[in-house]
Design a protein around this motif. Structure first.
Motif, PDB file in Angstrom:
ATOM      1  N   THR A   1       0.785  -0.996  -0.048  1.00  0.00           N
ATOM      2  CA  THR A   1       0.087   0.079   0.050  1.00  0.00           C
ATOM      3  C   THR A   1       0.716   1.292  -0.068  1.00  0.00           C
ATOM      4  OG1 THR A   1      -1.957  -0.962   1.194  1.00  0.00           O
ATOM      5  CG2 THR A   1      -1.758   1.350   1.353  1.00  0.00           C
ATOM      6  N   PHE A   2       0.799   2.157  -0.761  1.00  0.00           N
ATOM      7  CA  PHE A   2       1.121   3.532  -0.921  1.00  0.00           C
ATOM      8  C   PHE A   2       0.706   4.567  -0.043  1.00  0.00           C
ATOM      9  CE2 PHE A   2       2.697   1.236  -4.685  1.00  0.00           C
ATOM     10  CZ  PHE A   2       4.002   1.575  -4.833  1.00  0.00           C
ATOM     11  N   GLU A   3       1.370   5.256   0.917  1.00  0.00           N
ATOM     12  CA  GLU A   3       0.926   6.222   1.721  1.00  0.00           C
ATOM     13  C   GLU A   3       1.589   7.601   1.665  1.00  0.00           C
ATOM     14  OE1 GLU A   3       0.238   3.017   5.440  1.00  0.00           O
ATOM     15  OE2 GLU A   3       1.867   4.409   5.421  1.00  0.00           O
ATOM     16  N   LEU A   4       0.820   8.526   1.920  1.00  0.00           N
ATOM     17  CA  LEU A   4       1.282   9.982   1.965  1.00  0.00           C
ATOM     18  C   LEU A   4       0.979  10.593   3.136  1.00  0.00           C
ATOM     19  CD1 LEU A   4      -0.203  11.516  -1.480  1.00  0.00           C
ATOM     20  CD2 LEU A   4       2.176  11.547  -0.824  1.00  0.00           C
ATOM     21  N   LYS A   5       1.981  11.450   3.513  1.00  0.00           N
ATOM     22  CA  LYS A   5       1.628  12.379   4.738  1.00  0.00           C
ATOM     23  C   LYS A   5       0.264  12.942   4.707  1.00  0.00           C
ATOM     24  CE  LYS A   5       5.971  13.004   7.145  1.00  0.00           C
ATOM     25  NZ  LYS A   5       6.946  13.997   7.586  1.00  0.00           N
ATOM     26  N   ALA A   6      -0.484  12.979   5.885  1.00  0.00           N
ATOM     27  CA  ALA A   6      -1.587  13.483   6.024  1.00  0.00           C
ATOM     28  C   ALA A   6      -1.719  15.071   6.055  1.00  0.00           C
ATOM     29  CB  ALA A   6      -2.322  12.822   7.235  1.00  0.00           C
ATOM     30  N   GLY A   7      -0.590  15.335   6.764  1.00  0.00           N
ATOM     31  CA  GLY A   7      -0.476  17.074   6.776  1.00  0.00           C
ATOM     32  C   GLY A   7      -1.324  17.503   8.117  1.00  0.00           C
ATOM     33  N   GLY A   8      -1.673  16.621   9.013  1.00  0.00           N
ATOM     34  CA  GLY A   8      -2.633  17.134  10.104  1.00  0.00           C
ATOM     35  C   GLY A   8      -1.804  17.595  11.326  1.00  0.00           C
ATOM     36  N   LYS A   9      -2.608  18.261  12.160  1.00  0.00           N
ATOM     37  CA  LYS A   9      -1.954  19.048  13.287  1.00  0.00           C
ATOM     38  C   LYS A   9      -2.653  18.303  14.672  1.00  0.00           C
ATOM     39  CE  LYS A   9      -0.827  23.324  11.037  1.00  0.00           C
ATOM     40  NZ  LYS A   9      -0.930  24.695  11.202  1.00  0.00           N
ATOM     41  N   ASP A  10      -1.610  18.343  15.617  1.00  0.00           N
ATOM     42  CA  ASP A  10      -2.317  17.665  16.972  1.00  0.00           C
ATOM     43  C   ASP A  10      -2.870  18.736  17.565  1.00  0.00           C
ATOM     44  OD1 ASP A  10      -0.349  19.259  18.366  1.00  0.00           O
ATOM     45  OD2 ASP A  10       0.912  17.876  18.885  1.00  0.00           O
ATOM     46  N   GLN A  11      -3.396  18.369  19.102  1.00  0.00           N
ATOM     47  CA  GLN A  11      -4.278  19.599  19.589  1.00  0.00           C
ATOM     48  C   GLN A  11      -3.693  20.747  19.988  1.00  0.00           C
ATOM     49  OE1 GLN A  11      -5.224  17.005  22.886  1.00  0.00           O
ATOM     50  NE2 GLN A  11      -3.266  17.164  23.788  1.00  0.00           N
ATOM     51  N   TYR A  12      -2.299  20.661  19.994  1.00  0.00           N
ATOM     52  CA  TYR A  12      -1.689  22.162  20.286  1.00  0.00           C
ATOM     53  C   TYR A  12      -1.030  22.766  18.957  1.00  0.00           C
ATOM     54  CZ  TYR A  12      -1.302  19.420  24.568  1.00  0.00           C
ATOM     55  OH  TYR A  12      -1.400  18.624  25.551  1.00  0.00           O
ATOM     56  N   GLY A  13      -1.490  22.174  17.896  1.00  0.00           N
ATOM     57  CA  GLY A  13      -1.111  22.875  16.646  1.00  0.00           C
ATOM     58  C   GLY A  13       0.249  22.507  16.002  1.00  0.00           C
ATOM     59  N   HIS A  14       0.980  21.376  16.652  1.00  0.00           N
ATOM     60  CA  HIS A  14       2.092  21.038  16.064  1.00  0.00           C
ATOM     61  C   HIS A  14       1.687  19.679  14.875  1.00  0.00           C
ATOM     62  CE1 HIS A  14       3.266  22.030  20.165  1.00  0.00           C
ATOM     63  NE2 HIS A  14       4.014  22.934  19.480  1.00  0.00           N
ATOM     64  N   PRO A  15       2.656  20.167  13.748  1.00  0.00           N
ATOM     65  CA  PRO A  15       2.650  19.059  12.744  1.00  0.00           C
ATOM     66  C   PRO A  15       2.566  17.466  13.200  1.00  0.00           C
ATOM     67  CG  PRO A  15       4.295  20.489  12.177  1.00  0.00           C
ATOM     68  CD  PRO A  15       3.668  20.890  13.524  1.00  0.00           C
ATOM     69  N   THR A  16       1.677  16.729  12.585  1.00  0.00           N
ATOM     70  CA  THR A  16       1.747  15.298  13.008  1.00  0.00           C
ATOM     71  C   THR A  16       2.621  14.492  11.865  1.00  0.00           C
ATOM     72  OG1 THR A  16      -0.435  14.862  12.092  1.00  0.00           O
ATOM     73  CG2 THR A  16      -0.084  15.629  14.411  1.00  0.00           C
ATOM     74  N   ASP A  17       2.956  13.400  12.264  1.00  0.00           N
ATOM     75  CA  ASP A  17       3.737  12.516  11.315  1.00  0.00           C
ATOM     76  C   ASP A  17       2.660  11.341  10.826  1.00  0.00           C
ATOM     77  OD1 ASP A  17       5.972  11.974   9.891  1.00  0.00           O
ATOM     78  OD2 ASP A  17       6.870  10.741  11.345  1.00  0.00           O
ATOM     79  N   ASP A  18       1.391  11.867  10.539  1.00  0.00           N
ATOM     80  CA  ASP A  18       0.516  10.632  10.396  1.00  0.00           C
ATOM     81  C   ASP A  18       0.433  10.369   8.712  1.00  0.00           C
ATOM     82  OD1 ASP A  18      -0.557  10.669  12.839  1.00  0.00           O
ATOM     83  OD2 ASP A  18      -2.199  11.954  12.529  1.00  0.00           O
TER      84      ASP A  18
END
Length: 110
Positions: A11-28
């Motif tokens: 399965t090919f995946e891409l970074k989701a580009g989301g942010k955690d509850q503190y506004g920091h970028p996530t590594d999802d």
């Protein structure tokens, strides 16, 4: 290309580009629609140990071969079983025949 060689779903995946509850970028990472359970041949090329960041790390280089497609990019990664493979270069259109792609990947196991 013989279909029998393509015996592993990836399965090919891409970074989701989301942010955690503190506004920091996530590594999802999220699966890319249309690039789930693509049949591939996953073959180890090399393995090495190296000293990095005050500890020893093991790195495996693998070649992932799939049928040709033009939507694979180096900013993706490949999920293969419980492994996550980082694409380390542009996919190679083998013999420029638009039949198969060879993707060079690395997996770090610490």
């Amino acid at each position: 290309m013989r279909s029998g060689r393509l015996n592993t779903p990836v399965t090919f995946e891409l970074k989701a580009g989301g942010k955690d509850q503190y506004g920091h970028p996530t590594d999802d990472w999220q699966p890319v629609p249309g690039l789930v359970d693509i049949w591939a041949n996953v073959k180890p090329i090399t393995g090495r140990e190296r000293w990095a960041n005050q500890h020893m790390t093991n790195t495996a280089t693998l070649a992932v071969t799939i049928r040709y497609r033009d939507d694979i990019t180096p900013d993706m990664r490949i999920a293969f079983g419980n492994m996550r493979l980082e694409i380390v270069g542009p996919p190679i259109n083998l013999d420029n025949r638009n039949r198969e792609l060879v993707i060079t990947c690395e997996e770090d196991s610490n």
